[in-house]
Design a protein around this motif. Structure first.
Motif, PDB file in Angstrom:
ATOM      1  N   LYS A 161      -8.669   3.608   8.438  1.00 32.64           N
ATOM      2  CA  LYS A 161      -7.775   4.376   9.117  1.00 32.64           C
ATOM      3  C   LYS A 161      -6.456   3.648   9.012  1.00 32.64           C
ATOM      4  O   LYS A 161      -5.375   4.185   8.821  1.00 32.64           O
ATOM      5  N   GLU A 162      -6.462   2.215   8.749  1.00 29.30           N
ATOM      6  CA  GLU A 162      -5.333   1.594   8.590  1.00 29.30           C
ATOM      7  C   GLU A 162      -4.434   2.241   7.258  1.00 29.30           C
ATOM      8  O   GLU A 162      -4.997   2.009   6.432  1.00 29.30           O
ATOM      9  N   PRO A 209      -6.812  -2.553   3.020  1.00 31.02           N
ATOM     10  CA  PRO A 209      -5.691  -1.590   2.800  1.00 31.02           C
ATOM     11  C   PRO A 209      -5.491  -1.271   1.132  1.00 31.02           C
ATOM     12  O   PRO A 209      -4.777  -0.279   1.114  1.00 31.02           O
TER      13      PRO A 209
END
Length: 419
Positions: free
Chosen positions: A271-272, A243
């Motif tokens: 993607k997160e 992240p």
């Protein structure tokens, strides 16, 4: 006529070309170059034709890796001419990587690699030369990974600080490991520093609408051992390197937007958390590993296709692609909605990823990686011509024989302008 549309009318009395802009006129002149023939009496002759034409894809790009293998300056001008001949709109130049930083810098004079960077005068000449031919340069400087020249030149600005190491300790031992090529994104003031560097590059390329910031293959595991990154993650409620990676891409792309340019990144960020990244960002989908093309589109991004297979060329003897290349016929069998890859770890290895036609795919990029000019130019001349056919007309039905005839006609001219 639209800006990129043109019309050519060749009659017994002469040739006329029409367009709504200089861009369309340049494409018409490229076509004239392709169809003209030598004439002993009048210099050149043209067939009697009526042509109306415009591209299907706005993003038609050649990328050349200048950082891993040095390219003499004149070869860049030759690539501009090749793009002009093939109606390739953008020349994407990979200026920085762990092997060298090839841009000049007044703000950070220790970053440019000695004897492997272009001068400010050369960059200015490149800009003007490309502008005359309606070719737009896309400069790339790669962060947060592939950044060893930046980290080693200014460790106080960019280096990760391992847990247990004091700020005033020597950095020499820390750089004994060649893997230390990812910048510390938790260091206080690092984004301000990157903004100064980014603005310096943007100012060097006044005619370019894009700034490519790289953003792939970063060795983010180093952030697990970086004291400042750990402190930053704790302060901002960020749960781990992945992240933090997405967070950095958001900060970096927002900065480029603030500086008035459209940011481009390689498909590389997780993607997160990517829903926080501006959808004005253009993503180059290449490996089908980090995020897949349909996922990026579903997430709201515009993308371009740089499918490893067949749009890459690398040195012969590559660890997997032994020939170092694919061939024009392979590209004719491909289209902008298809991704393939030789790498068994990718989602596009066993079966190509094919998506439904969508205007979210803006075009494609042919990539010349890790090679010197002599090692790549023959492949670029041939394969870029084939890719141009497939992005100019996405429904092209050209046959292998027709392509062979076209290449036989145009390659001698391409060789003359890229010696």
């Amino acid at each position: 006529l639209s800006d990129d549309e043109y019309r050519i009318s060749v009659t017994d009395t002469g040739a006329n070309i029409y367009s709504g802009s200089e861009e369309g006129i340049s494409y018409a002149l490229s076509t004239i170059l392709q169809i003209c023939e030598p004439d002993s009496e009048r210099g050149i002759k043209l067939p009697l034709v009526e042509i109306e034409d415009k591209p299907d894809c706005s993003y038609r790009t050649l990328m050349v890796d200048l950082a891993r293998k040095w390219h003499p300056f004149d070869t860049l001008l030759g690539y501009v001419d090749l793009c002009y001949l093939y109606k390739i709109k953008f020349l994407h130049l990979h200026f920085t990587d762990s092997q060298s930083y090839t841009l000049p810098s007044e703000k950070f004079p220790k970053i440019p690699t000695v004897d492997r960077h272009y001068t400010k005068a050369e960059i200015a000449k490149l800009n003007e030369y490309a502008k005359e031919k309606n070719i737009e340069i896309i400069p790339e400087f790669d962060v947060p990974g592939h950044a060893k020249p930046m980290v080693t030149a200014y460790p106080e600005l960019f280096a990760n600080i391992p847990t247990g190491v004091e700020d005033d300790e020597e950095f020499a031992l820390f750089f004994a490991d060649i893997k230390q090529n990812v910048i510390c994104v938790g260091k206080e003031g690092v984004m301000d520093t990157l903004k100064v560097l980014a603005k310096e590059i943007i100012d060097m390329f006044p005619y370019s609408r894009y700034l490519h910031i790289g953003g792939d293959e970063a060795n983010i595991s180093e952030w697990k051992n970086c004291r400042t990154c750990q402190e930053y993650m704790e302060k901002h409620g960020i749960d781990g390197p992945r992240p933090l990676y997405t967070h950095f891409i958001k900060l970096m792309t927002d900065m480029v937007l603030e500086l008035g340019k459209t940011p481009i990144v390689w498909e590389g960020f997780p993607k997160e958390g990517s829903e926080a990244i501006s959808k004005k960002v253009l993503v180059t989908a290449w490996e089908s590993y980090y995020q897949l093309a349909p996922e990026l589109i579903e997430g709201g991004f515009n993308i371009t296709n740089a499918s490893w297979e067949p749009l890459y060329t690398v040195p012969a003897g590559h660890r997997v692609v032994s020939s170092g290349r694919w061939y024009p016929n392979d590209i004719i069998d491909w289209n902008i909605y298809t991704w393939k890859n030789w790498n068994k770890k990718t989602a596009a290895y066993e079966k190509p990823i094919i998506i439904e036609p969508t205007d979210k795919v803006l075009g494609a990029t042919f990539c010349a990686w890790e090679n010197n000019y002599e090692g790549e130019i023959d492949t670029v001349r041939e394969n870029l011509a084939a890719m141009s056919e497939k992005v100019w007309n996405i429904n092209s039905k050209i046959t292998y024989d027709e392509l062979g005839s076209a290449l036989k006609r145009i390659l001698p001219l391409a060789k003359k302008i890229t010696k």
